[in-house]
Write an enzyme that holds these catalytic residues in place. Structure first.
Site, short mmCIF file in Angstrom:
data_model
loop_
_atom_site.label_atom_id
_atom_site.label_comp_id
_atom_site.label_asym_id
_atom_site.label_seq_id
_atom_site.Cartn_x
_atom_site.Cartn_y
_atom_site.Cartn_z
N HIS A 187 7.63 19.96 58.17
CA HIS A 187 8.49 21.10 58.50
C HIS A 187 7.69 22.40 58.33
O HIS A 187 7.41 22.81 57.23
CB HIS A 187 9.70 21.14 57.56
N SER A 204 13.28 25.57 62.81
CA SER A 204 14.03 25.55 61.56
C SER A 204 15.39 26.23 61.74
O SER A 204 16.17 25.85 62.60
CB SER A 204 13.20 26.20 60.45
N ASP A 238 9.24 15.14 58.07
CA ASP A 238 10.04 16.27 57.59
C ASP A 238 11.33 15.75 56.99
O ASP A 238 12.13 15.11 57.67
CB ASP A 238 10.33 17.21 58.78
#
Length: 466
Positions: A443, A175, A387
């Site tokens: 995610h 991330s 995601d």
């Protein structure tokens, strides 16, 4: 998350050495002694060791002296290392079936990356997890400061653990760490070139669902929504033409583009962007972020809010409910004692601290990837293909700009005879970059598809074909 002034002064004097390490033999919620080596501790960085960075270190369960050493940075910025450890790649996690809200229990993770690597899970930047500073100034931080402090931490940690200095070293994270991991990797390589001690056996870096270029990553949400059938072909073609392919920070005077983006917003406003197949746990439709700038708080929404009732159940399962257990477990005094947390150093542990005094000073690290690959470092970049926070199509797009030679074009990779995702292998002698998608993952991919991600990293570490 900040300390009271007098307490800060007392703790600063008490822990001026900035170094403490303890072997953890057992943990509340997990019966018996730990079947793996767990060490926790603090290492002071910055001026006068003002910043105390907390870490968890777990030795490889296979061969500690031979297996890679990984520095793992959870994203956010401000998400605890414990989140990466317990929800992603650590050797234990919550046993949801046998846990209650008052007494969470743990179980071993069959797909922990510690089965093939030694991993340092670092609470960074300061104010994350159990890391703290002994002055208010220490909490004012940005990308560049965070990178410098993480590099200093790693140098000091290796001096304390010289037996791991020769292990292959990988800097890794997911991330938001897509910004800081390449920066730290470059710091390490520059330090090696300058003969900074200890010399590190840097092999490469690993990134999952990474933020890389703010504009292109967020811009890719609209084409991603089209690919996944969230918006119609007609709307996508109209937006692509009217907005000229630019879907964020749009010109308000472009009425046709504004109308298109509003229509896109309506289509995706109730989609959970972390994984488009899972329910969004909100009590009202939130404002869409398709046309807005990067907001890291959107990635980690811990609040389990009310859900709309269905015909079959009053409440629907929500992934955010899993995060409740981490709050309950870490607030237990017995857990903090077992982890050897310094009493009074933080007000309250949170999984992802959204109140950090943090400035994002770097918005594009594509050139860093070019430089690292030129220097001969390996790279593994993977994305969950469901995601929508940082869509894989945006990641593919910036990888294409590196102009690397494709050694193995887009192909399926398998786990237990089933397609686990798709991959492209790029070569630029003497390095090799691998980009892989993880089928059905969100995610971040590690939380959704642990078995597949474990197979991916195991093969990559051992130089097997993916």
């Amino acid at each position: 998350m900040k300390l009271r002034p007098l307490l800060c002064l007392a703790l600063c004097l008490l822990f001026r050495s900035g170094l403490s390490q303890t072997v953890v033999k057992s943990l509340p919620g997990l019966p018996g002694d730990l079947p793996f080596y767990l060490e926790t501790g603090y290492i002071g960085v910055g001026e006068l060791d003002d910043v105390q960075l907390f870490y968890y270190f777990i030795e490889s369960e296979r061969s500690p002296k031979d297996d890679p050493l990984v520095l793992w940075l959870t994203g956010g910025p401000g998400c605890s290392a414990l989140s990466g450890l317990m929800y992603e790649i650590g050797p234990f996690t919550f046993d949801y079936e046998n846990s209650t809200r008052s007494r969470p229990t743990l179980k071993l993770n069959d797909y922990s990356w510690t089965k093939v690597a030694n991993i340092i899970f670092l609470d960074q930047p300061v104010g994350t997890g159990f890391s703290y500073a002994s002055s208010w100034e220490g909490y004012n931080i940005n990308d560049n400061i965070s990178v410098v402090e993480s590099y200093e931490f790693l140098r000091k940690w290796l001096k304390l653990h010289p037996q791991f200095q020769s292990n292959p070293l990988y800097i890794a994270g997911d991330s938001y760490s897509g910004v800081t991991v390449p920066m730290i990797t470059l710091e390490v390589d520059e330090g090696n070139k300058a003969s900074v001690e200890p010399r590190m056996n840097l092999e490469g870096y690993i990134l999952g669902n990474p933020l890389t270029n703010e504009t292109s990553d967020l811009n890719s949400r609209v084409p991603f929504a089209h690919l996944k059938g969230l918006i119609s072909n007609e709307l996508y073609e109209s937006a692509k033409t009217d907005c000229n392919g630019e879907y964020i920070n749009i010109n308000e005077s472009n009425a046709d583009c504004v109308d298109d983006i509003k229509a896109v917003d309506i289509c995706v406003e109730n989609i959970y962007t972390g994984n488009i197949l899972e329910p969004r746990c909100v009590d009202q439709a939130p404002k869409s972020t398709v046309g807005n700038a990067w907001d890291p708080t959107l990635i980690n929404q811990d609040r389990p809010l009310l859900l709309w009732p269905t015909l079959r159940a009053r409440r629907v399962w929500c992934r955010a409910y899993n995060y409740l257990y981490s709050y309950i477990w870490t607030s237990d005094k017995a857990v903090q004692d077992a982890l050897h947390i310094r009493e009074g150093t933080i007000e309250k542990w949170v999984r992802c601290n959204k109140t950090l005094s943090y400035t994002s000073t770097v918005t594009d690290v594509i050139d860093l990837h070019k430089e690292l690959i030129k220097r001969g470092l390996r790279a593994l970049i993977y994305s969950g293909d469901h995601d929508m926070v940082i869509p894989y199509v945006g990641t593919q797009a910036w990888i294409d700009t590196l102009n690397l030679t494709i050694s193995e074009d887009w192909h399926a990779w398998f786990v237990d005879g089933q397609v686990a995702g798709y991959a492209t292998l790029y070569s630029s002698f003497p390095s090799l970059l691998t980009f892989a998608t993880v089928k059905g993952a969100g995610h971040t991919a590690l939380e959704y598809k642990p078995e597949q991600c474990f197979a991916l990293i195991s093969r990559w570490f051992d130089y097997y074909y993916i």
